[in-house]
Design a protein around this motif. Structure first.
Motif, PDB file in Angstrom:
ATOM      1  N   ILE A  18      52.905  15.637  26.059  1.00  0.00           N
ATOM      2  CA  ILE A  18      53.425  14.577  26.918  1.00  0.00           C
ATOM      3  C   ILE A  18      52.851  14.714  28.327  1.00  0.00           C
ATOM      4  CG2 ILE A  18      55.520  15.893  27.485  1.00  0.00           C
ATOM      5  CD1 ILE A  18      56.994  13.148  27.529  1.00  0.00           C
ATOM      6  N   LEU A  19      52.529  13.590  28.917  1.00  0.00           N
ATOM      7  CA  LEU A  19      51.984  13.559  30.266  1.00  0.00           C
ATOM      8  C   LEU A  19      53.079  13.861  31.285  1.00  0.00           C
ATOM      9  CD1 LEU A  19      49.551  12.884  32.123  1.00  0.00           C
ATOM     10  CD2 LEU A  19      50.364  10.515  32.103  1.00  0.00           C
ATOM     11  N   CYS A  20      52.797  14.796  32.187  1.00  0.00           N
ATOM     12  CA  CYS A  20      53.725  15.137  33.262  1.00  0.00           C
ATOM     13  C   CYS A  20      52.959  15.174  34.579  1.00  0.00           C
ATOM     14  CB  CYS A  20      54.377  16.495  33.010  1.00  0.00           C
ATOM     15  SG  CYS A  20      55.490  16.498  31.592  1.00  0.00           S
ATOM     16  N   ALA A  21      53.679  15.032  35.677  1.00  0.00           N
ATOM     17  CA  ALA A  21      53.052  15.028  36.996  1.00  0.00           C
ATOM     18  C   ALA A  21      53.882  15.879  37.960  1.00  0.00           C
ATOM     19  CB  ALA A  21      52.952  13.595  37.515  1.00  0.00           C
ATOM     20  N   ARG A  22      53.168  16.562  38.851  1.00  0.00           N
ATOM     21  CA  ARG A  22      53.830  17.359  39.889  1.00  0.00           C
ATOM     22  C   ARG A  22      53.513  16.746  41.246  1.00  0.00           C
ATOM     23  NH1 ARG A  22      52.307  21.478  43.108  1.00  0.00           N
ATOM     24  NH2 ARG A  22      50.359  21.850  41.974  1.00  0.00           N
ATOM     25  N   PRO A  23      54.550  16.222  41.930  1.00  0.00           N
ATOM     26  CA  PRO A  23      54.326  15.637  43.256  1.00  0.00           C
ATOM     27  C   PRO A  23      53.865  16.688  44.276  1.00  0.00           C
ATOM     28  CG  PRO A  23      56.455  14.979  42.359  1.00  0.00           C
ATOM     29  CD  PRO A  23      55.927  16.081  41.485  1.00  0.00           C
ATOM     30  N   ARG A  24      53.165  16.244  45.286  1.00  0.00           N
ATOM     31  CA  ARG A  24      52.730  17.143  46.363  1.00  0.00           C
ATOM     32  C   ARG A  24      53.941  17.832  46.981  1.00  0.00           C
ATOM     33  NH1 ARG A  24      47.688  17.055  46.818  1.00  0.00           N
ATOM     34  NH2 ARG A  24      46.452  15.219  46.396  1.00  0.00           N
ATOM     35  N   GLY A  25      53.804  19.115  47.222  1.00  0.00           N
ATOM     36  CA  GLY A  25      54.859  19.875  47.874  1.00  0.00           C
ATOM     37  C   GLY A  25      56.001  20.301  46.969  1.00  0.00           C
ATOM     38  N   ALA A 117      45.442  11.555  39.269  1.00  0.00           N
ATOM     39  CA  ALA A 117      46.514  11.794  40.240  1.00  0.00           C
ATOM     40  C   ALA A 117      46.229  11.014  41.512  1.00  0.00           C
ATOM     41  CB  ALA A 117      46.604  13.287  40.546  1.00  0.00           C
ATOM     42  N   SER A 118      47.242  10.307  42.008  1.00  0.00           N
ATOM     43  CA  SER A 118      47.112   9.586  43.272  1.00  0.00           C
ATOM     44  C   SER A 118      47.328  10.569  44.422  1.00  0.00           C
ATOM     45  CB  SER A 118      48.149   8.473  43.347  1.00  0.00           C
ATOM     46  OG  SER A 118      49.442   9.038  43.535  1.00  0.00           O
ATOM     47  N   SER A 119      47.327  10.064  45.635  1.00  0.00           N
ATOM     48  CA  SER A 119      47.514  10.930  46.797  1.00  0.00           C
ATOM     49  C   SER A 119      48.900  11.567  46.837  1.00  0.00           C
ATOM     50  CB  SER A 119      47.267  10.136  48.085  1.00  0.00           C
ATOM     51  OG  SER A 119      48.189   9.067  48.177  1.00  0.00           O
ATOM     52  N   GLU A 120      49.897  10.976  46.162  1.00  0.00           N
ATOM     53  CA  GLU A 120      51.237  11.565  46.183  1.00  0.00           C
ATOM     54  C   GLU A 120      51.463  12.583  45.074  1.00  0.00           C
ATOM     55  OE1 GLU A 120      54.240   8.447  44.109  1.00  0.00           O
ATOM     56  OE2 GLU A 120      53.286   7.686  45.918  1.00  0.00           O
ATOM     57  N   ILE A 121      50.492  12.706  44.161  1.00  0.00           N
ATOM     58  CA  ILE A 121      50.606  13.633  43.038  1.00  0.00           C
ATOM     59  C   ILE A 121      49.610  14.781  43.215  1.00  0.00           C
ATOM     60  CG2 ILE A 121      50.338  13.891  40.531  1.00  0.00           C
ATOM     61  CD1 ILE A 121      52.805  12.256  41.378  1.00  0.00           C
ATOM     62  N   GLU A 122      50.124  15.998  43.145  1.00  0.00           N
ATOM     63  CA  GLU A 122      49.286  17.194  43.280  1.00  0.00           C
ATOM     64  C   GLU A 122      48.526  17.496  41.990  1.00  0.00           C
ATOM     65  OE1 GLU A 122      47.612  20.313  45.300  1.00  0.00           O
ATOM     66  OE2 GLU A 122      49.182  19.081  46.191  1.00  0.00           O
ATOM     67  N   GLU A 123      49.220  17.275  40.852  1.00  0.00           N
ATOM     68  CA  GLU A 123      48.642  17.712  39.589  1.00  0.00           C
ATOM     69  C   GLU A 123      49.232  16.921  38.427  1.00  0.00           C
ATOM     70  OE1 GLU A 123      48.452  22.008  37.193  1.00  0.00           O
ATOM     71  OE2 GLU A 123      49.652  21.831  39.018  1.00  0.00           O
ATOM     72  N   VAL A 124      48.401  16.592  37.453  1.00  0.00           N
ATOM     73  CA  VAL A 124      48.884  16.036  36.188  1.00  0.00           C
ATOM     74  C   VAL A 124      48.563  17.048  35.090  1.00  0.00           C
ATOM     75  CG1 VAL A 124      48.727  13.607  36.853  1.00  0.00           C
ATOM     76  CG2 VAL A 124      46.773  14.712  35.780  1.00  0.00           C
ATOM     77  N   ALA A 125      49.425  17.078  34.072  1.00  0.00           N
ATOM     78  CA  ALA A 125      49.237  18.039  32.987  1.00  0.00           C
ATOM     79  C   ALA A 125      49.819  17.456  31.711  1.00  0.00           C
ATOM     80  CB  ALA A 125      49.924  19.358  33.332  1.00  0.00           C
ATOM     81  N   TRP A 126      49.288  17.908  30.587  1.00  0.00           N
ATOM     82  CA  TRP A 126      49.788  17.528  29.278  1.00  0.00           C
ATOM     83  C   TRP A 126      50.599  18.701  28.747  1.00  0.00           C
ATOM     84  CZ3 TRP A 126      49.318  12.644  27.546  1.00  0.00           C
ATOM     85  CH2 TRP A 126      48.383  11.839  28.190  1.00  0.00           C
ATOM     86  N   PHE A 127      51.908  18.494  28.559  1.00  0.00           N
ATOM     87  CA  PHE A 127      52.815  19.571  28.179  1.00  0.00           C
ATOM     88  C   PHE A 127      53.192  19.499  26.704  1.00  0.00           C
ATOM     89  CE2 PHE A 127      55.073  20.522  32.490  1.00  0.00           C
ATOM     90  CZ  PHE A 127      53.895  21.014  32.993  1.00  0.00           C
ATOM     91  N   SER A 128      53.338  20.672  26.129  1.00  0.00           N
ATOM     92  CA  SER A 128      53.915  20.801  24.793  1.00  0.00           C
ATOM     93  C   SER A 128      55.381  21.206  24.974  1.00  0.00           C
ATOM     94  CB  SER A 128      53.172  21.871  23.988  1.00  0.00           C
ATOM     95  OG  SER A 128      53.427  23.156  24.537  1.00  0.00           O
ATOM     96  N   PHE A 129      56.082  21.354  23.877  1.00  0.00           N
ATOM     97  CA  PHE A 129      57.485  21.754  23.953  1.00  0.00           C
ATOM     98  C   PHE A 129      57.633  23.124  24.628  1.00  0.00           C
ATOM     99  CE2 PHE A 129      61.510  23.417  22.301  1.00  0.00           C
ATOM    100  CZ  PHE A 129      62.360  22.380  22.677  1.00  0.00           C
TER     101      PHE A 129
END
Length: 153
Positions: A18-25, A117-129
């Protein structure tokens, strides 16, 4: 009485992840999406948030409801995650603070463009369970359902 944070999220699964995102900071990942502005509908919020965070456009006709989840929010004091609601804003001190709940209405949908990732997102990742512990409680409920349905490895 509890405080409710009403959000929408885009559930994008590829190859059992599943696609997940980590916002900056922040040090917690989220399912992409966010809070509505003004009188936006779920769909309007979802379309706006996904484009703002991941620079792609959801195809409106393909968006379908995947489920709605509700769980206690992380608090900034405990995890560094800003829930968007603090005790002062509720007119209470921390000892009297009402519990903060997050409701997340989730949607599947196809997209146009290239995920980035846009300027407000630090990182995108594909996560497993196995990455479940890296997301907030409300997202963990979605992970549980996706695993049970055989969609998340």
């Amino acid at each position: 009485m509890s405080v409710l944070i009403d959000t929408v999220a885009w559930v994008r699964i590829e190859d059992g992840r599943i696609l997940c995102a980590r916002p900056r900071g922040k040090d917690v990942f989220y399912i992409p999406g966010g809070k509505r502005e003004g009188t936006e509908t779920d769909l309007e919020t979802l379309l706006r948030e996904v484009e703002e965070e991941l620079t792609v456009s959801l195809i409106r006709e393909t968006v379908v409801h995947a489920g709605t989840y509700e769980a206690p929010a992380h608090t900034e004091a405990d995890t560094g995650v800003d829930t968007g609601v603090d005790a002062d804003a509720r007119g209470q001190d921390d000892a009297d603070a009402a519990p903060v709940l997050v409701r997340m209405s989730c949607y599947y949908g196809d997209y146009r463009g290239t995920l980035a990732a846009s300027s407000e997102i630090e990182e995108v990742a594909w996560f497993s369970f196995a990455d479940r512990s890296l997301v907030p409680p409300v997202d963990q409920l979605l992970f549980d359902d996706l695993k049970a349905a055989g969609q998340l490895r």
